[in-house]
Design an enzyme around this catalytic site. Structure first.
Site, PDB file in Angstrom:
ATOM      1  N   ASN A 166      -0.457   4.924  35.942  1.00  0.00           N
ATOM      2  CA  ASN A 166      -0.375   4.610  37.350  1.00  0.00           C
ATOM      3  C   ASN A 166      -1.024   3.058  37.659  1.00  0.00           C
ATOM      4  OD1 ASN A 166      -2.941   5.207  37.119  1.00  0.00           O
ATOM      5  ND2 ASN A 166      -3.203   6.133  38.816  1.00  0.00           N
ATOM      6  N   LYS A 189      -4.407   2.801  23.533  1.00  0.00           N
ATOM      7  CA  LYS A 189      -3.429   3.684  23.561  1.00  0.00           C
ATOM      8  C   LYS A 189      -3.115   3.696  25.085  1.00  0.00           C
ATOM      9  CE  LYS A 189      -2.187   7.665  24.570  1.00  0.00           C
ATOM     10  NZ  LYS A 189      -1.061   7.433  25.035  1.00  0.00           N
ATOM     11  N   PRO A 190      -1.887   2.951  25.439  1.00  0.00           N
ATOM     12  CA  PRO A 190      -1.345   3.070  26.868  1.00  0.00           C
ATOM     13  C   PRO A 190      -0.503   4.545  27.142  1.00  0.00           C
ATOM     14  CG  PRO A 190      -0.267   1.166  25.619  1.00  0.00           C
ATOM     15  CD  PRO A 190      -1.247   1.991  24.577  1.00  0.00           C
ATOM     16  N   ALA A 191      -0.499   4.543  28.278  1.00  0.00           N
ATOM     17  CA  ALA A 191       0.526   5.945  28.653  1.00  0.00           C
ATOM     18  C   ALA A 191       1.724   5.623  28.004  1.00  0.00           C
ATOM     19  CB  ALA A 191       0.423   5.888  30.241  1.00  0.00           C
ATOM     20  N   GLU A 265     -13.127   8.189  32.950  1.00  0.00           N
ATOM     21  CA  GLU A 265     -12.786   8.140  34.521  1.00  0.00           C
ATOM     22  C   GLU A 265     -11.496   9.081  34.755  1.00  0.00           C
ATOM     23  OE1 GLU A 265     -13.775   5.942  36.542  1.00  0.00           O
ATOM     24  OE2 GLU A 265     -15.106   4.711  35.572  1.00  0.00           O
ATOM     25  N   LEU A 266     -11.647  10.111  35.634  1.00  0.00           N
ATOM     26  CA  LEU A 266     -10.946  11.203  35.607  1.00  0.00           C
ATOM     27  C   LEU A 266     -10.409  11.216  37.009  1.00  0.00           C
ATOM     28  CD1 LEU A 266     -13.181  13.474  33.450  1.00  0.00           C
ATOM     29  CD2 LEU A 266     -11.353  12.066  32.760  1.00  0.00           C
ATOM     30  N   ARG A 293      -1.048   3.074  48.684  1.00  0.00           N
ATOM     31  CA  ARG A 293      -1.134   2.228  47.633  1.00  0.00           C
ATOM     32  C   ARG A 293      -0.488   2.965  46.367  1.00  0.00           C
ATOM     33  NH1 ARG A 293      -5.506  -0.399  44.031  1.00  0.00           N
ATOM     34  NH2 ARG A 293      -6.555   1.155  44.512  1.00  0.00           N
ATOM     35  N   CYS A 299      -6.273   7.392  41.543  1.00  0.00           N
ATOM     36  CA  CYS A 299      -7.081   8.254  41.686  1.00  0.00           C
ATOM     37  C   CYS A 299      -7.965   8.206  42.668  1.00  0.00           C
ATOM     38  CB  CYS A 299      -7.972   7.952  40.180  1.00  0.00           C
ATOM     39  SG  CYS A 299      -8.467   6.537  40.176  1.00  0.00           S
ATOM     40  N   GLU A 397      -4.986  17.172  43.150  1.00  0.00           N
ATOM     41  CA  GLU A 397      -4.578  15.712  43.598  1.00  0.00           C
ATOM     42  C   GLU A 397      -3.010  15.803  43.790  1.00  0.00           C
ATOM     43  OE1 GLU A 397      -5.355  13.803  39.641  1.00  0.00           O
ATOM     44  OE2 GLU A 397      -6.565  12.253  40.818  1.00  0.00           O
TER      45      GLU A 397
HETATM   46  P1  NAD Z   1      -2.932  11.967  31.528  1.00  0.00           P
HETATM   47  O1  NAD Z   1      -4.368  12.741  31.616  1.00  0.00           O
HETATM   48  O2  NAD Z   1      -1.907  12.879  31.518  1.00  0.00           O
HETATM   49  O3  NAD Z   1      -2.773  10.797  30.512  1.00  0.00           O
HETATM   50  C1  NAD Z   1      -3.978  10.097  30.405  1.00  0.00           C
HETATM   51  C2  NAD Z   1      -3.575   9.123  28.941  1.00  0.00           C
HETATM   52  O4  NAD Z   1      -3.979  10.291  28.313  1.00  0.00           O
HETATM   53  C3  NAD Z   1      -2.351   8.677  28.657  1.00  0.00           C
HETATM   54  O5  NAD Z   1      -2.424   7.814  27.918  1.00  0.00           O
HETATM   55  C4  NAD Z   1      -1.766  10.261  27.782  1.00  0.00           C
HETATM   56  O6  NAD Z   1      -0.668   9.626  27.059  1.00  0.00           O
HETATM   57  C5  NAD Z   1      -2.900  10.511  27.082  1.00  0.00           C
HETATM   58  N1  NAD Z   1      -2.878  11.689  26.584  1.00  0.00           N
HETATM   59  C6  NAD Z   1      -2.286  13.104  27.177  1.00  0.00           C
HETATM   60  N2  NAD Z   1      -2.531  13.866  26.238  1.00  0.00           N
HETATM   61  C7  NAD Z   1      -3.570  13.376  25.290  1.00  0.00           C
HETATM   62  C8  NAD Z   1      -4.114  14.003  24.321  1.00  0.00           C
HETATM   63  N3  NAD Z   1      -3.847  15.419  24.078  1.00  0.00           N
HETATM   64  N4  NAD Z   1      -4.843  13.383  23.338  1.00  0.00           N
HETATM   65  C9  NAD Z   1      -5.032  12.212  23.728  1.00  0.00           C
HETATM   66  N5  NAD Z   1      -4.540  11.225  24.874  1.00  0.00           N
HETATM   67  C10 NAD Z   1      -3.534  12.271  25.669  1.00  0.00           C
HETATM   68  O7  NAD Z   1      -3.106  11.280  32.792  1.00  0.00           O
HETATM   69  P2  NAD Z   1      -1.953  10.478  33.606  1.00  0.00           P
HETATM   70  O8  NAD Z   1      -0.866  11.518  34.163  1.00  0.00           O
HETATM   71  O9  NAD Z   1      -1.403   9.511  32.770  1.00  0.00           O
HETATM   72  O10 NAD Z   1      -2.737   9.694  34.884  1.00  0.00           O
HETATM   73  C11 NAD Z   1      -2.953  10.283  35.976  1.00  0.00           C
HETATM   74  C12 NAD Z   1      -4.308  10.836  36.018  1.00  0.00           C
HETATM   75  O11 NAD Z   1      -5.001   9.545  35.918  1.00  0.00           O
HETATM   76  C13 NAD Z   1      -4.735  11.254  37.492  1.00  0.00           C
HETATM   77  O12 NAD Z   1      -5.380  12.451  37.132  1.00  0.00           O
HETATM   78  C14 NAD Z   1      -5.626  10.171  37.827  1.00  0.00           C
HETATM   79  O13 NAD Z   1      -6.573  10.818  38.920  1.00  0.00           O
HETATM   80  C15 NAD Z   1      -6.184   9.786  36.875  1.00  0.00           C
HETATM   81  N6  NAD Z   1      -6.764   8.331  37.011  1.00  0.00           N
HETATM   82  C16 NAD Z   1      -8.028   8.030  37.051  1.00  0.00           C
HETATM   83  C17 NAD Z   1      -8.749   6.886  37.247  1.00  0.00           C
HETATM   84  C18 NAD Z   1     -10.106   6.554  37.413  1.00  0.00           C
HETATM   85  O14 NAD Z   1     -10.631   5.488  37.249  1.00  0.00           O
HETATM   86  N7  NAD Z   1     -10.664   7.734  37.582  1.00  0.00           N
HETATM   87  C19 NAD Z   1      -7.830   5.933  37.611  1.00  0.00           C
HETATM   88  C20 NAD Z   1      -6.376   6.168  37.276  1.00  0.00           C
HETATM   89  C21 NAD Z   1      -5.894   7.342  37.097  1.00  0.00           C
END
Ligand code: NAD
Length: 493
Positions: A166, A189-191, A265-266, A293, A299, A397
């Site tokens: 995001n 490791k980026p998304a 950071e979840l 935004r 998050c 969420e």
């Molecule tokens: P996600 O948890 O699906 O993925 C986050 C990252 O983890 C990605 O790089 C993904 O490829 C990786 N990942 C997925 N499965 C994995 C595994 N089994 N092992 C290791 N890595 C793995 O989250 P998302 O959909 O990319 O992002 C949205 C979430 O992130 C929302 O819940 C949002 O609230 C949270 N977020 C939190 C903050 C914060 O600062 N607290 C900031 C931004 C986003």
């Protein structure tokens, strides 16, 4: 690099190096088994580029590279690390338009949102460049007077940085800058959905003179085994993760085996409270920032609106008027204010939450239905009122441009609802009386509170949550100390 995209954007991206391979030990290279991952534009569904797909052997190479560079980087003078970070800050500003366009293309957000993200992301390099040269330890006398207490900080060691889609730039720089400033080497490791921006930022670090192996980047469609291989390597010392609570919990279990230091950071479920004494126009403006935004995909996005009865209708009227005015379209179109969601699954999930609320008795005063099928992953700005307490979207969420509004009468009733969540990232509160706001902030269980503000993110501030929103803080001096171990030497002299 083979980005395929509309001719009108090609000249801009030609001025930015966007690698599409893995960065290991200072070299760009394909994955071990040659696989590639398509990166799509959420506005059209079209493939923008394909990036390398790392497997477990590539992960092992990345740890080898980070380990080989660790001692040299830790021994670098803080001033030298600072100067490198400050050069990256300058480079990000010089290429800000190109970076913003890239973010907008792979993530979908509007160019205005993408430009703010680039400025925010770049600031982490400047802030930590300035901070690391000011870091101090402590020397004290033990209470019994027998010896001195000498306390210093040193880099925690190889750090694994995992980021969500995001904020493709800011979530990466919020980790890279303090990790490198602290003297750690790292594996990013980026998304999978948005790897291009992180790869472009890594190329800027190289341009600024980053030594080989200090930052390694793995893109992969197999995050489970790849990250497990990295986290279970005994040389790894730190996990810094931003993403969903569900994946965070899973990674904490893996990290437990090596007793890794963890910064997590979840997810969030931010309440946005408007009290009867608030400036309602200001609250509507703040609500637009907190809700819209990135089209609600943050998050920190306001997830639940609690509005005190005397101003409920005025607030809803103002919010609906502003939300109805939002121009939805492809993020890379200059006129767009709200881009598409990240993909069709996200649209389905948002709609499921909206339909659940409607089925339980909520009313849609704006939006509330998926558009007919068409290209792009769009959801319309939506405002729901009379949302019952058991509606799922008050507890999960939403991650979309949907504002559920709940009316309340008494402060205590509001506080109970605000704290009735497993999350505790951020809360927003609008009131005309600062003292009341500060008193209420103390009763709200969240790591951050926006008081008469719809935006809290700031590189100089400790960003992070309580409860299942995470562990630790990013930004500020606290964010630097996350990547350091404290060492205490008891000594007599
Ligand atoms: P996600 O948890 O699906 O993925 C986050 C990252 O983890 C990605 O790089 C993904 O490829 C990786 N990942 C997925 N499965 C994995 C595994 N089994 N092992 C290791 N890595 C793995 O989250 P998302 O959909 O990319 O992002 C949205 C979430 O992130 C929302 O819940 C949002 O609230 C949270 N977020 C939190 C903050 C914060 O600062 N607290 C900031 C931004 C986003």
């Amino acid at each position: 690099m083979s980005l395929r995209m509309h001719e009108s954007v090609r000249p801009v991206l030609d001025r930015l190096d966007v690698p599409t391979d893995l960065l290991v030990a200072g070299a760009w290279r394909g994955g071990h088994d040659g696989g590639r991952i398509d990166v799509r534009d959420p506005a059209t569904g079209e493939v923008l580029a394909s990036v390398a797909d790392a497997g477990v052997p590539d992960a092992q190479d990345a740890v080898d590279a980070a380990a080989a560079a660790a001692a040299g980087w830790a021994a670098t003078a803080p001033r030298a690390r600072a100067e490198l970070l400050l050069r990256v800050h300058t480079l990000m500003h010089e290429r800000s338009e190109e970076l913003a366009l890239l973010i907008s293309l792979e993530n979908g957000k509007s160019l205005a949102d993408a430009r703010s993200e680039v400025a925010y992301a770049a600031e982490f390099f400047r802030w930590y460049g300035e901070e690391v040269v000011r870091l101090r330890g402590q020397v004290g006398l033990s209470p019994g007077g027998g010896n001195r207490l000498v306390v210093t900080h040193r880099p925690v060691g190889i750090s694994v940085l995992i980021t969500p889609w995001n904020f493709p730039a800011a979530m990466a720089t919020r980790k890279i800058a303090p990790a490198l400033a602290a003297g750690c080497t790292a594996i990013l490791k980026p998304a999978t959905e948005t790897p291009l921006t992180a790869l472009a930022v890594a190329a800027l670090l190289q341009e600024a003179g980053l030594p080989d192996g200090v930052l390694n980047v793995l893109t992969t469609r197999r995050p489970g085994p790849v990250i497990e291989a990295v986290l279970t390597d005994p040389r790894t010392r730190m996990l810094s993760f931003t993403g969903s609570t569900e994946i965070g919990r899973r990674l904490l279990r893996t990290a437990a085996d090596q007793v890794l230091k963890c910064g997590m950071e979840l997810g969030g479920n931010a309440p946005f409270v408007v009290l009867a004494d608030a400036d309602v126009d200001a609250a509507v403006e703040g609500a637009m920032v907190a809700k819209m935004r990135n089209g609600g995909q943050a998050c920190t996005a306001a997830n639940r609106f609690f509005v005190q009865a005397p101003v409920h209708d005025t607030f809803v009227e103002g919010l609906v008027a502003r939300m109805a005015d939002v121009r939805v379209g492809p993020g890379s179109d200059e006129r767009t204010q709200c881009g598409p969601l990240i993909n069709d699954d996200a649209v389905r999930k948002v709609d499921e939450l909206v339909q659940d609320a409607l089925a339980r008795g909520a009313r849609a005063v704006l939006g509330g239905a998926r558009p007919e099928d068409g290209p792009g992953s769009y959801y319309p700005p939506t405002v729901l009122v009379d949302v019952p307490a058991d509606a799922r979207l008050l507890h999960e969420e939403i991650f979309g441009p949907v504002a559920p509004v709940v009316r309340f009468e008494r402060e205590e009733e509001m506080l109970t609802m605000v704290n009735d969540t497993e999350y505790g990232l951020v809360s927003y509160l609008y009131t005309g009386e600062l003292g009341r706001g500060l008193r209420l902030a103390e009763s709200i269980d969240s790591g951050m509170v926006g008081l008469n503000r719809g935006l809290v993110s700031d590189p100089a501030a400790p960003f992070g949550g309580t409860k299942q929103s995470g562990l630790g803080r990013e930004g500020s001096t606290e964010g630097l100390l996350e990547f350091m171990e404290t060492q205490y030497v008891a000594t007599s002299w």
